[in-house]
Scaffold this motif. Structure first.
Motif, mmCIF file in Angstrom:
data_model
loop_
_atom_site.group_PDB
_atom_site.id
_atom_site.type_symbol
_atom_site.label_atom_id
_atom_site.label_comp_id
_atom_site.label_asym_id
_atom_site.label_seq_id
_atom_site.Cartn_x
_atom_site.Cartn_y
_atom_site.Cartn_z
ATOM 1 N N GLN A 322 -28.372 43.957 -48.336
ATOM 2 C CA GLN A 322 -28.804 45.361 -48.349
ATOM 3 C C GLN A 322 -28.583 46.008 -46.982
ATOM 4 O OE1 GLN A 322 -30.466 42.858 -49.724
ATOM 5 N NE2 GLN A 322 -31.130 43.433 -51.777
ATOM 6 N N ARG A 325 -24.992 46.820 -46.730
ATOM 7 C CA ARG A 325 -24.716 47.968 -47.593
ATOM 8 C C ARG A 325 -25.088 49.262 -46.852
ATOM 9 N NH1 ARG A 325 -28.330 48.064 -52.913
ATOM 10 N NH2 ARG A 325 -29.891 48.576 -51.339
ATOM 11 N N GLU A 340 -26.601 54.301 -52.898
ATOM 12 C CA GLU A 340 -27.310 53.050 -52.566
ATOM 13 C C GLU A 340 -27.175 52.675 -51.090
ATOM 14 O OE1 GLU A 340 -24.918 53.309 -54.888
ATOM 15 O OE2 GLU A 340 -23.523 51.602 -54.844
ATOM 16 N N PHE A 345 -34.890 51.321 -49.041
ATOM 17 C CA PHE A 345 -35.063 49.946 -49.508
ATOM 18 C C PHE A 345 -36.095 49.261 -48.613
ATOM 19 C CE2 PHE A 345 -33.933 45.424 -49.180
ATOM 20 C CZ PHE A 345 -34.088 45.049 -50.510
ATOM 21 N N THR B 19 -28.237 42.259 -54.559
ATOM 22 C CA THR B 19 -28.777 43.623 -54.430
ATOM 23 C C THR B 19 -29.263 44.232 -55.743
ATOM 24 O OG1 THR B 19 -26.603 44.657 -54.710
ATOM 25 C CG2 THR B 19 -27.278 44.159 -52.454
ATOM 26 N N GLN B 48 -36.646 48.769 -54.258
ATOM 27 C CA GLN B 48 -35.465 49.621 -54.192
ATOM 28 C C GLN B 48 -35.823 51.019 -54.701
ATOM 29 O OE1 GLN B 48 -31.932 48.899 -53.238
ATOM 30 N NE2 GLN B 48 -32.305 51.112 -53.152
#
Lengths: 378, 100
Positions: A322, A325, A340, A345, B19, B48
């Motif tokens: 993450q 990302r 995203e 997060f 993810t 998330q």
């Protein structure tokens, strides 16, 4: 078909991150001279104009490629040592003393500048957008006043590693034990927008001497946020034998090439009340050395590891995928940023099992050290 | 323009596993926000958010969006309580598969 896991080393990006990058302490550039800074695969020239405003251009003259960093500051402009072409901070050639007129196309690569917390930052964007001042790191209240020690600033060149290795630390709980000699007792991450934050509480390992994060008597509360791809503010509360010190650590870098970067870190310590200047300086120096040692511990790993696009994680690891990302947004055209990459997060690492094992290991180490000590006596 | 290009399809699948896999939707008990949650253990939690869920969160709205606001980095206590509730109700399975 084989069950063997392979390392995907992937391909490092051929572009440099979009965002603000710190070049160093602003004061250091205000001596009336041009300063060379390696960055973004080239050499940049930094100087102060007659008002003290800092200017940054690509270091090579668009006339015949002369090295502007070896030129002279003349008025507001930087003059090339080769033919005296005078370049302004806006990227335009202002004057060619031996010529009737300046060619209309005489524009070079300029970098917009900002000063934050006494440091010079420049905006880089391969797409050439105007600087986004909303993305600058925040001003730190009281830093640069007599409540804090002045920045102790240090530079370290890193070769053979992409700067993403440095970013990975944000999500890497376990390396704090193995590389920095601390037990992380609490570890959380939050990534959102252009920021990535690590919250950590840790205790120093008693089986390792002082330095870095180690030392039995040292407890740490740490909150570290990256504002963009390269500039981290780390708010630290260090409790040493019950004596709490607030430390601000800046950790920033500028990529110099595809596989190299210049790491810079600065430390400012809130002056504890009732202490004389000399003791305050001593404490500031001690923390500077200890966090500096911490970076050197990382560097030893980076210099010998390989890049890996497919890290294999266990349940106790932090959110490396993450985090990467999130980091990807700075290497993507703005139009191609996926939701995203910037969506919020949150991740809490379970440190229970890790601390059980680590405390047992440290107890064994201490017992062995004690036994060795006794043998030495007999 | 791509960067950090993985050289194998397995890497792309790993990215998805770590993810996206096993995320469970949890709605806030106090507002319209919802998130996707995963728990690899009792103490581990992944949350998330989506752009939409984030825009519904009353707590985040109250905190404002000024730069340099460190409280922005804190989780929303109402959502955390809602997640705890969902876990107690057995709606969020606890435990990892193979590190994800």
């Amino acid at each position: 078909m084989t069950d063997t896991r392979t390392l995907d080393q992937g391909n490092a990006p051929i572009r440099f991150a979009r965002g603000w990058h710190c070049l160093g302490l602003a004061e250091d550039f205000r001596d009336g001279k041009p300063h060379p800074i390696e960055g973004f695969g080239t050499k940049l020239v930094v100087w102060a104009d007659s008002q003290g405003e800092l200017k940054v251009l690509d270091g090579f003259c668009r006339h015949m490629g002369g090295d502007l960093t070896q030129g002279e500051v003349k008025g507001d402009n930087i003059a090339c040592p080769f033919h005296d072409w005078r370049w302004g901070g806006d990227g335009k050639c202002k004057e060619i003393p031996y010529a009737r007129r300046v060619p209309l196309r005489a524009r070079t690569q300029r970098y917009e500048t900002a000063v934050r917390n006494g440091q010079l930052l420049i905006w880089n964007d391969p797409e050439g957008s105007a600087a986004d001042h909303d993305l600058l790191p925040p001003e730190l209240p009281d830093v640069m006043t007599d409540k804090y020690t002045p920045w102790s600033w240090h530079v370290k060149e890193i070769n053979g590693s992409h700067c993403r290795e440095l970013i990975d630390n944000v999500a890497d709980m376990a390396h704090f034990y193995y590389v920095h000699f601390a037990f992380p007792t609490s570890f959380r991450n939050i990534f959102e927008g252009h920021t990535a934050t690590q919250f950590m509480e840790s205790k120093g390992r008693p089986d390792k001497g002082d330095g870095g994060y180690s030392g039995e008597d040292s407890m740490l509360r740490s909150e570290a946020t990256y504002y963009g791809p390269s500039y981290m503010i780390n708010w630290l509360e260090v409790d040493y034998k019950g004596f709490v010190t607030e430390v601000i650590l800046i950790n920033c870098h500028i990529p110099t090439g595809p596989e190299s970067f210049r790491l810079q870190y600065g430390i400012s310590v809130r002056k504890p009340e009732g202490l004389d200047e000399k003791s305050v300086d001593y404490i500031a120096e001690a923390y500077t050395k200890s966090f500096g040692d911490g970076f050197l511990q990382d560097v030893a790993i980076w210099e010998n590891k390989v890049a890996v696009q497919n890290p294999l994680l266990c349940e106790e690891d932090g959110p490396v995928y993450q985090l990467r990302r999130w980091y990807e947004q700075f290497y993507t055209d703005v139009a191609d940023i996926k939701p995203e990459m910037t969506d919020r997060f949150e991740f809490e690492v379970d440190t229970t099992k890790a601390n059980e094992y680590w405390h047992a290991e440290v107890a064994e180490n201490l017992a062995r050290m004690a036994a060795d000590g006794e043998h030495a006596h007999h | 323009m791509a960067s950090f290009v993985p050289s194998s399809a397995e890497t792309v699948e790993d990215q998805r596993l770590y993810t996206e896999e096993r995320l469970v939707e949890v709605a806030c008990l106090d507002c319209l926000a919802s998130v996707r949650v995963k728990k690899n253990s009792e103490h581990q939690t992944s949350v998330q958010w989506s752009t939409e869920g984030r825009s519904h969160c009353q707590e985040f709205q109250r905190r404002g969006t000024g730069p340099g606001r460190r409280d922005l980095h804190k989780p929303c206590p109402r959502m955390m309580a809602s997640i705890d509730d969902a876990v107690r109700a057995g709606d969020v399975p606890i435990g990892a598969y193979d590190g994800y």
